[in-house]
Design an enzyme around this catalytic site. Structure first.
Site, short mmCIF file in Angstrom:
data_model
loop_
_atom_site.label_atom_id
_atom_site.label_comp_id
_atom_site.label_asym_id
_atom_site.label_seq_id
_atom_site.Cartn_x
_atom_site.Cartn_y
_atom_site.Cartn_z
N TYR A 108 90.63 -3.10 40.73
CA TYR A 108 90.75 -2.77 38.95
C TYR A 108 89.96 -1.39 39.11
O TYR A 108 90.60 -0.15 38.33
CB TYR A 108 88.83 -3.23 38.28
N ARG B 218 76.66 4.78 38.00
CA ARG B 218 75.14 4.89 37.26
C ARG B 218 75.73 4.36 36.39
O ARG B 218 74.32 4.33 35.55
CB ARG B 218 76.15 6.59 37.00
N ARG C 56 79.75 -5.07 29.64
CA ARG C 56 80.65 -5.61 30.37
C ARG C 56 80.39 -5.45 32.16
O ARG C 56 79.47 -4.53 32.65
CB ARG C 56 81.68 -3.68 30.84
N PHE D 272 90.05 22.26 39.70
CA PHE D 272 90.01 21.01 38.22
C PHE D 272 89.53 19.50 39.22
O PHE D 272 89.20 19.12 38.49
CB PHE D 272 91.30 20.95 37.93
#
Length: 410
Positions: free
Chosen positions: A168, A212, A225, A285
């Site tokens: 997933y 989290r 969920r 980044f």
């Protein structure tokens, strides 16, 4: 900006916070004039402020490609996240989403707040997408197609095993890592990274978010969920939602620590990926979110507050990470420091203590072997007892800043 109380407790946060505030304002002034690009960058800033800051450092072509890639996947994620959409409606949209990015007229009403605006006016994103170079378009289409199919698969499938969990996370985040590596390579600035390392970059971030966001996900309306794998949580409770109840605090924290230990598997791959980057803007980044991830894991570990509310790095520390992350020495230093912080929280009675300590030792060993720890900037060893002069200076500057801000609004 952070509260005055937080700044007084961490006075060396002030300057990075001020720089972050100024950078955010500069970004707002640099929104492109074309309506579709203006919408995309405005929306990027609204749905991901920290991401918007690091993306603006990229070169123009790559910056545009990454911006659109992010918004396309954010829109796809909005469809997946909206639990009010019937499964028989949602699955075809997820599977065909990669086709819709070529349609200037397509939109789909779902989501809330800024995400609803994104979906209602998705034609701006499609218009901008069609202006990208072909190699960028192909990379974005490929990842969107694979991600949509993976999301559709898990709409009808529970996350039972750790293998399911990894699969997933691969679909919703590992593929993001693969896509970004393709975009970096297409720009000519980087070699194409191995898929396994790109995948780990995504999984480390995604697993941190899943840990989290336990409470937010479990309380989702109209339907919870659930992304924590049954193979892990069933060792501690009968139902995943049981962990939010106070009577299960001890087992909930043990399960939480098990989840954090699982996420740490990917840290060494992430360090290897980042150490191979050549372009400084691409490096920052990539590096800033990874440091934020291990910092968040360190805060979440052994912390019952994950099941009571929101646990996240204080804004001043986030600003400090953004300001100070410039080289691989900074990354090794941050990973080492946060690994040490995490290590100090491991209790000898925790069922996974040995496994956790082994993984933390491996991270620390990798950081030491780099030979760069002596050059690191510490993110967590702050001057907590900053001198009176520093505190007074912070107060004075804060008052001046507030005064000028108020005058500008008049």
């Amino acid at each position: 900006m952070a509260s005055l109380g937080a700044i007084l407790r961490h006075p060396d946060d002030f300057y990075p916070l001020l720089k972050l505030k100024m950078a955010a304002r500069n970004i707002e002034k640099q929104i492109p004039s074309e309506p579709h690009w203006g919408f995309c960058y405005t929306m990027l800033h609204k749905v991901s402020r920290s991401f918007a800051l690091v993306i603006r450092q990229l070169g123009p072509d790559l910056r545009n490609a990454v911006c659109i890639f992010y918004l396309v996947l954010r829109a796809l994620d909005t469809v997946e996240d909206d639990t009010s959409i019937a499964t028989d409606v949602k699955v075809p949209i997820l599977i065909d989403f990669y086709r819709h990015i070529y349609d200037r007229d397509w939109h789909f009403p779902c989501g809330t707040k800024d995400y609803k605006v994104l979906m209602d006016q998705f034609h701006h994103v499609s218009t901008a997408f069609l202006e990208l170079e072909k190699t960028y378009q192909e990379a974005i289409e490929d990842i969107t197609k694979r991600m949509g199919a993976g999301m559709a698969k898990f709409i009808c499938k529970e996350v039972e095993t750790i293998d399911d969990y990894d699969e997933y996370c691969h679909y919703v985040a590992g593929l993001v890592g693969l896509g970004l590596s393709k975009l970096f390579h297409s720009s000519g600035l980087e070699d194409l990274a191995p898929d396994s390392l790109s995948n780990s970059m995504g999984l480390f971030l995604q697993k941190t978010n899943i840990i989290r966001d336990y409470l937010e996900d479990i309380n989702e309306i109209p339907k919870s969920r659930m992304f924590w794998p049954r193979q892990i949580w069933s060792k501690y409770v009968n139902k995943l939602e049981d962990m939010k109840y106070e009577e299960n605090s001890i087992t909930a924290v043990q399960c939480l620590n098990d989840m954090v230990t699982n996420a740490l598997i990917h840290a060494e791959d992430c360090l290897k990926y980042m150490s191979a980057l050549r372009d400084s803007a691409i490096f920052r980044f990539c590096a800033i979110p990874q440091i934020m991830a291990i910092g968040t894991l360190a805060l979440c570990y052994n912390n019952i507050e994950v099941f009571r509310g929101v646990v996240k790095m204080r804004r001043g520390l986030t600003a400090k990470v953004i300001d100070r992350t410039k080289t691989m020495a900074d990354v090794y230093g941050a990973f080492f420091d946060f690994a040490c912080m995490l290590e100090s929280k491991v209790g000898k009675n925790d069922p996974n203590a040995t496994k956790t300590l082994t993984r933390l030792e491996a991270i620390q060993k990798t950081c030491r072997k780099s030979g760069l720890l002596s050059k690191r900037k510490s993110y967590i060893l702050n001057n907590e007892n900053g001198s009176t002069m520093i505190i007074i200076l912070v107060i004075i500057v804060s008052v001046i800043f507030a005064y000028f801000s108020a005058n500008r609004q008049k």
